[in-house]
Scaffold this motif. Structure first.
Motif, PDB file in Angstrom:
ATOM      1  N   SER A  88      19.126  46.856  43.796  1.00  0.00           N
ATOM      2  CA  SER A  88      19.165  46.001  42.609  1.00  0.00           C
ATOM      3  C   SER A  88      19.733  46.768  41.419  1.00  0.00           C
ATOM      4  N   PRO A  89      20.534  46.110  40.592  1.00  0.00           N
ATOM      5  CA  PRO A  89      21.110  46.778  39.412  1.00  0.00           C
ATOM      6  C   PRO A  89      20.063  47.400  38.503  1.00  0.00           C
ATOM      7  N   ALA A  90      18.898  46.766  38.409  1.00  0.00           N
ATOM      8  CA  ALA A  90      17.856  47.321  37.534  1.00  0.00           C
ATOM      9  C   ALA A  90      17.419  48.701  38.014  1.00  0.00           C
ATOM     10  N   GLU A  91      17.366  48.916  39.331  1.00  0.00           N
ATOM     11  CA  GLU A  91      16.973  50.226  39.859  1.00  0.00           C
ATOM     12  C   GLU A  91      18.093  51.243  39.721  1.00  0.00           C
ATOM     13  N   LEU A  92      19.344  50.790  39.710  1.00  0.00           N
ATOM     14  CA  LEU A  92      20.482  51.700  39.658  1.00  0.00           C
ATOM     15  C   LEU A  92      20.848  52.110  38.241  1.00  0.00           C
ATOM     16  N   ASP A  93      20.332  51.409  37.250  1.00  0.00           N
ATOM     17  CA  ASP A  93      20.767  51.625  35.875  1.00  0.00           C
ATOM     18  C   ASP A  93      20.098  52.856  35.250  1.00  0.00           C
ATOM     19  N   LEU A  94      20.740  53.389  34.217  1.00  0.00           N
ATOM     20  CA  LEU A  94      20.210  54.477  33.401  1.00  0.00           C
ATOM     21  C   LEU A  94      20.321  54.094  31.929  1.00  0.00           C
ATOM     22  N   VAL A 127      24.099  35.123  37.144  1.00  0.00           N
ATOM     23  CA  VAL A 127      24.884  35.798  36.120  1.00  0.00           C
ATOM     24  C   VAL A 127      24.062  36.954  35.551  1.00  0.00           C
ATOM     25  N   LEU A 128      24.665  38.133  35.531  1.00  0.00           N
ATOM     26  CA  LEU A 128      23.993  39.330  35.035  1.00  0.00           C
ATOM     27  C   LEU A 128      24.642  39.782  33.740  1.00  0.00           C
ATOM     28  N   SER A 129      23.941  40.637  33.039  1.00  0.00           N
ATOM     29  CA  SER A 129      24.541  41.255  31.857  1.00  0.00           C
ATOM     30  C   SER A 129      25.715  42.117  32.312  1.00  0.00           C
ATOM     31  N   PRO A 130      26.660  42.378  31.436  1.00  0.00           N
ATOM     32  CA  PRO A 130      27.819  43.189  31.842  1.00  0.00           C
ATOM     33  C   PRO A 130      27.427  44.538  32.441  1.00  0.00           C
ATOM     34  N   ARG A 131      26.403  45.208  31.882  1.00  0.00           N
ATOM     35  CA  ARG A 131      26.035  46.525  32.395  1.00  0.00           C
ATOM     36  C   ARG A 131      25.489  46.432  33.809  1.00  0.00           C
ATOM     37  N   GLN A 132      24.685  45.373  34.095  1.00  0.00           N
ATOM     38  CA  GLN A 132      24.134  45.249  35.433  1.00  0.00           C
ATOM     39  C   GLN A 132      25.125  44.640  36.412  1.00  0.00           C
ATOM     40  N   ALA A 133      26.017  43.803  35.947  1.00  0.00           N
ATOM     41  CA  ALA A 133      27.030  43.217  36.831  1.00  0.00           C
ATOM     42  C   ALA A 133      27.911  44.295  37.439  1.00  0.00           C
ATOM     43  N   GLY A 136      33.694  37.605  52.700  1.00  0.00           N
ATOM     44  CA  GLY A 136      34.966  37.484  51.999  1.00  0.00           C
ATOM     45  C   GLY A 136      35.165  36.097  51.413  1.00  0.00           C
ATOM     46  N   GLU A 137      34.825  35.053  52.188  1.00  0.00           N
ATOM     47  CA  GLU A 137      34.939  33.683  51.674  1.00  0.00           C
ATOM     48  C   GLU A 137      33.999  33.470  50.490  1.00  0.00           C
ATOM     49  N   GLN A 138      32.807  34.071  50.579  1.00  0.00           N
ATOM     50  CA  GLN A 138      31.853  33.986  49.468  1.00  0.00           C
ATOM     51  C   GLN A 138      32.435  34.641  48.224  1.00  0.00           C
ATOM     52  N   LEU A 139      33.080  35.784  48.397  1.00  0.00           N
ATOM     53  CA  LEU A 139      33.666  36.481  47.263  1.00  0.00           C
ATOM     54  C   LEU A 139      34.829  35.704  46.654  1.00  0.00           C
ATOM     55  N   LYS A 140      35.558  34.979  47.478  1.00  0.00           N
ATOM     56  CA  LYS A 140      36.682  34.190  46.949  1.00  0.00           C
ATOM     57  C   LYS A 140      36.200  33.103  45.995  1.00  0.00           C
ATOM     58  N   ARG A 141      34.962  32.692  46.159  1.00  0.00           N
ATOM     59  CA  ARG A 141      34.427  31.608  45.319  1.00  0.00           C
ATOM     60  C   ARG A 141      33.634  32.138  44.131  1.00  0.00           C
ATOM     61  N   CYS A 142      33.658  33.449  43.923  1.00  0.00           N
ATOM     62  CA  CYS A 142      32.823  34.010  42.859  1.00  0.00           C
ATOM     63  C   CYS A 142      33.355  33.598  41.486  1.00  0.00           C
ATOM     64  N   ARG A 143      32.462  33.508  40.557  1.00  0.00           N
ATOM     65  CA  ARG A 143      32.800  33.101  39.194  1.00  0.00           C
ATOM     66  C   ARG A 143      32.311  34.185  38.240  1.00  0.00           C
ATOM     67  N   GLY A 144      32.915  34.231  37.071  1.00  0.00           N
ATOM     68  CA  GLY A 144      32.520  35.205  36.076  1.00  0.00           C
ATOM     69  C   GLY A 144      33.716  35.653  35.274  1.00  0.00           C
ATOM     70  N   ASP A 145      33.565  36.806  34.635  1.00  0.00           N
ATOM     71  CA  ASP A 145      34.681  37.311  33.839  1.00  0.00           C
ATOM     72  C   ASP A 145      35.730  37.916  34.764  1.00  0.00           C
ATOM     73  N   ARG A 146      36.816  38.407  34.165  1.00  0.00           N
ATOM     74  CA  ARG A 146      37.926  38.903  34.974  1.00  0.00           C
ATOM     75  C   ARG A 146      37.544  40.147  35.771  1.00  0.00           C
ATOM     76  N   LEU A 147      36.600  40.938  35.271  1.00  0.00           N
ATOM     77  CA  LEU A 147      36.147  42.092  36.047  1.00  0.00           C
ATOM     78  C   LEU A 147      35.535  41.625  37.362  1.00  0.00           C
ATOM     79  N   GLU A 148      34.699  40.594  37.274  1.00  0.00           N
ATOM     80  CA  GLU A 148      34.021  40.078  38.461  1.00  0.00           C
ATOM     81  C   GLU A 148      35.011  39.423  39.410  1.00  0.00           C
ATOM     82  N   THR A 149      35.822  38.556  38.940  1.00  0.00           N
ATOM     83  CA  THR A 149      36.732  37.825  39.822  1.00  0.00           C
ATOM     84  C   THR A 149      37.801  38.738  40.407  1.00  0.00           C
TER      85      THR A 149
END
Length: 821
Positions: free
Chosen positions: A627-633, A721-727, A766-779
């Motif tokens: 989880s991003p929360a565990e990976l964050d500093l 949808v996550l915050s930019p730092r966790q995304a 891969g098909e799941q990723l093709k349908r992802c939504r968000g900012d340009r970093l995510e897509t």
């Protein structure tokens, strides 16, 4: 701290007195410095003018043998580089060498005792001996024959051989192709020791290369020439009074002496295994408890600092309790090596304090009779940087200001406790015991032969260190010593050992060794290193809690005053990855099968699959680690971690940092990638994925491969949808998962069904990723990974090139790289 220093000083004075007495007893060693013949195991004369060693060997027997000895080469002065296998006090292979006189020549031959005919006629034994080759390794001319038939030879050529395979070890360590330079070596005549039961000779040998390995330049002043000192021990062969102990897979013994017995009856195995152990005899064999004729004594290297010696002696002496309970009084002790004694002298079982450029493993090894398994000498090597790593980890958890306080969380105190355990552990190997990596799961940590992580308990926002390390040997250790050494007057020894093993299994004692623990794809749920607790999933939650507490207050206070702020980058690695070994223990539950080292008829032959609910709980626990929360500093911590060191790089630090992709600035994404790799390298091991197919074939209600991969895809794929730092941290984990899928699809280790599931899961992901939504970093990242996963094979190869599956993870073991012990 003051009490510790005073105790160390008093202990040092007492041991100096004992050392003086022992030194007086070893005085004959100095006599060999003269040019006269010195009689011992064999006669030795030093020819200083020609720089050679002359040996006077016995008259030939009926087979022309003029001397037969246990021969043990080793290193008196080593290379100082971890993982090269060329450490001070390191041993080569123990052999039985026989010197044969044939006409005017003498040949040194290593005998082959791996193929024999036990308890058979002379004709059968000769037939086996003639079927398998010995190794003749050296020959020379006879210099003189005495009136009694004794033979004088110059041993120099035998001694200047590459007896410990220095050239081969340098090559295996990728340090270059080296050859022995005979003109740059010599006999160290002043180090010659002659005793009734052993002769010690020493050579200085230089190996040269035109193209040495790059890393060698950090060690040697001129990396093209490496000079080491080789010790040659000739030891009297043990007599026939030793009683070999047949190996039992449940006994916990290590390094069995093995031989193929061509005289074995058809109802018995042809492979004969004998456990290794010291000869330990009671003065009164009829007594259940008795003093011993000759105790087992280990001597601590005088090169170890006094405070270190105190810890090593205290921890090593824990074994006395186990021998006492097995019926042997005053049978074991540890003390300081007598002043003036050489650590490589074969009369001493030694605990050597070994220095290397970087932190590395400690070892416990033996010199033993290959015919019977009798240990004649134990050799322990303890890396001198281990205690510093242990202290650094505790300082990373609680802060450097706690050092020297004497409290339960004092890093100095806990490093001392860890040294006690390390001493007991490696001595355990040298008295014949194997690792038991299941011991952390029962009887309150049942063995010092497990690898001990400090057991820290999260108590609210406080860290409890009261159970960090155990004191004394555990229940498994006492059983293993009793099994290996114990005897009951009037009871058949083999029947006794069978009963002991059955009793231990009845008590729930578990034994899991190296081969079922070290592979990442191991399915043995009890086989894990540096873990704690009876329930691996429950302890994983505690480990994550400890990690969160430590990281929440991590900062400059975790460094000693005046230390370079750049050192914080090294200290944070074992704290950020504090859960790495418990992660492996949890991963072993998935697809896990509890199989044992069983014997037929004992009732423990059937393997048991880890229940489905425990496997699913383990999978959920691993998802939490992604989880991003565990990976964050924290941002302020990331800023602190961007301090750097000026000047030349320090190898010890250099190899233990997170590799970044942001130049000198600390890269949190690379740290997060290393943490996710700890999960995926175990969870997605091919052996585990294949097993998930099989276990669901037998039980449709079990955790299967489809469910497992779907759960991972849900954890790292596009979702809430996550915050930019966790995304970004979720994208890091996603990329690591895609890299593992790519490697699995290109590999050859999966069954056809598992390969089909992985390919289908990769396509669906891969098909799941093709349908992802968000900012340009995510897509953008989703599209990049999707194209590679569902496109032609060239896309997989390109993905593997840019996202290799071997994500660098800084060295962890020993507690904090490298290979075994």
């Amino acid at each position: 701290m003051l009490r510790k220093v005073l105790l160390a000083s008093v202990a040092g004075l007492v041991m100096l007195g004992a050392s003086a007495q022992a030194t007086a007893q070893s005085a004959p060693a100095t006599a060999a410095a003269t040019s006269a013949w010195q009689d011992g195991l064999f006669g030795v004369r030093l020819d200083r003018e020609k720089g050679r060693v002359l040996a006077r060997l016995s008259p030939p027997d009926a087979e022309g043998v003029i001397g037969r000895y246990l021969y043990q080469p080793g290193l008196s002065a080593g290379l100082g580089m971890d993982n090269a296998g060329l450490d001070r006090s390191g041993l080569g292979q123990t052999q039985i060498v026989a010197f044969h006189k044939v006409g005017g020549r003498v040949f040194a031959r290593f005998e082959n005792h791996r193929f024999r005919a036990f308890d058979a006629s002379d004709d059968e034994q000769r037939a086996v001996a003639a079927s398998f080759a010995p190794s003749t390794v050296w020959a020379t001319d006879v210099i003189e024959t005495g009136a009694d038939g004794s033979v004088v030879v110059d041993l120099s050529g035998f001694l200047t051989r590459d007896a410990v395979n220095i050239a081969g070890r340098l090559k295996r360590a990728n340090l270059g192709s080296f050859k022995a330079a005979q003109d740059l070596g010599h006999l160290a005549l002043e180090q010659t020791l002659v005793f009734p039961d052993n002769v010690e000779l020493q050579t200085v040998q230089t190996f040269t290369s035109d193209e040495p390995g790059g890393e060698l330049s950090r060690i040697a002043p001129d990396s093209r020439a490496v000079t080491l000192t080789v010790q040659h021990s000739f030891i009297r062969l043990p007599d026939d009074g030793f009683q070999p102990v047949p190996h039992d897979p449940r006994g916990g013994s290590v390094g069995q002496a093995m031989a193929v017995d061509f005289a074995a009856p058809l109802d018995q195995p042809v492979m004969k295994r004998m456990a290794r152990r010291f000869r330990l005899e009671k003065t009164d064999p009829s007594a259940a408890r008795s003093p011993v004729k000759k105790p087992i004594v280990f001597y601590v290297d005088r090169a170890a600092p006094v405070a270190i010696r105190e810890a090593l002696i205290e921890g090593g002496n824990w074994w006395a309790q186990a021998f006492e309970e097995a019926g042997y009084q005053n049978a074991f002790r540890v003390e300081v090596l007598p002043e003036g004694a050489h650590p490589m002298d074969a009369r001493y079982s030694i605990i050597a304090w070994v220095h290397r450029e970087t932190r590395g493993w400690s070892t416990g090894s033996t010199v033993s009779d290959p015919r019977t398994g009798e240990i004649v000498r134990g050799v322990v090597q303890l890396g001198s940087l281990r205690d510093r790593q242990d202290k650094m980890i505790i300082e990373g958890l609680v802060g450097a200001a706690r050092a020297g306080t004497g409290a339960e969380d004092d890093p100095d105190r806990l490093a001392y406790h860890r040294l006690r355990h390390l001493s007991a552990h490696e001595i355990g190997h040298s008295i014949g015991l194997a690792h038991n990596f299941a011991a952390s799961r029962y009887e309150g940590r049942a063995s010092v032969m497990d690898y001990p992580a400090p057991w820290v308990i999260a108590d609210g926002d406080r860290l409890d260190f009261s159970q960090a390390y155990t004191t004394g040997v555990g229940a498994w250790d006492r059983y293993a010593i009793d099994w290996l050494y114990g005897d009951t007057p009037g009871q058949d020894p083999q029947a006794r050992r069978l009963a002991l093993a059955a009793e231990a299994q009845g008590k729930g004692y578990r034994f899991v060794g190296d081969s079922d623990t070290r592979p990442l794809g191991s399915l043995q749920p009890y086989g894990a290193m540096w873990d704690n607790g009876e329930d691996p999933v429950a302890e994983f939650a505690n480990t994550l809690a400890v990690r969160r507490i430590a990281l929440s207050r991590f900062g400059l206070g975790n460094l000693p005053a005046g230390a370079p702020a750049a050192d914080l980058r090294r200290v944070i690695v074992p704290i950020y990855l504090y859960h790495r070994y418990q992660t492996t223990a949890v991963g072993r539950q998935i697809g896990g099968v509890d199989y044992s080292y069983a014997v037929s008829g004992a009732g423990h032959e059937r393997a048991e699959v880890v229940p489905a609910d425990k496997q699913r709980a383990a999978l959920e626990a691993l998802m939490q680690a992604l989880s991003p929360a565990e990976l964050d500093l924290r941002d302020d911590l990331i800023d602190l971690l961007s301090s750097v060191q000026s000047g030349n790089p320090d190898r010890q630090t250099q190899i233990e940092l997170f590799e970044g992709k942001t130049d000198a600035v600390f890269d949190p994404s690379s740290a997060a990638a290393a943490a996710t790799e700890v999960v995926f390298e175990t969870l997605l091991a091919p052996e585990r994925l294949n097993r998930l197919i099989e276990q669901q074939r037998r039980d449709p209600g079990q955790l299967g491969l489809v469910e497992t991969l779907d759960r991972v895809a849900l954890a790292v794929g596009p979702g809430a949808v996550l915050s930019p730092r966790q995304a970004e941290l979720r994208r890091v984990a996603r990329a690591r998962y895609a890299a593992h899928l790519s490697a699995l699809m290109q590999g050859k280790d999966l069954s056809s069904t598992a390969q089909g599931v992985v390919r289908d899961s990769a396509r669906r992901f891969g098909e799941q990723l093709k349908r992802c939504r968000g900012d340009r970093l995510e897509t953008a990242q989703c599209a990049y990974l999707a194209d590679a996963l569902i496109g032609p094979v060239e896309g997989l190869k390109a993905l593997s090139a840019t996202l290799p599956v071997a994500q660098p993870v800084p060295p962890g073991a020993p507690i904090g790289g490298g290979e075994w012990h």
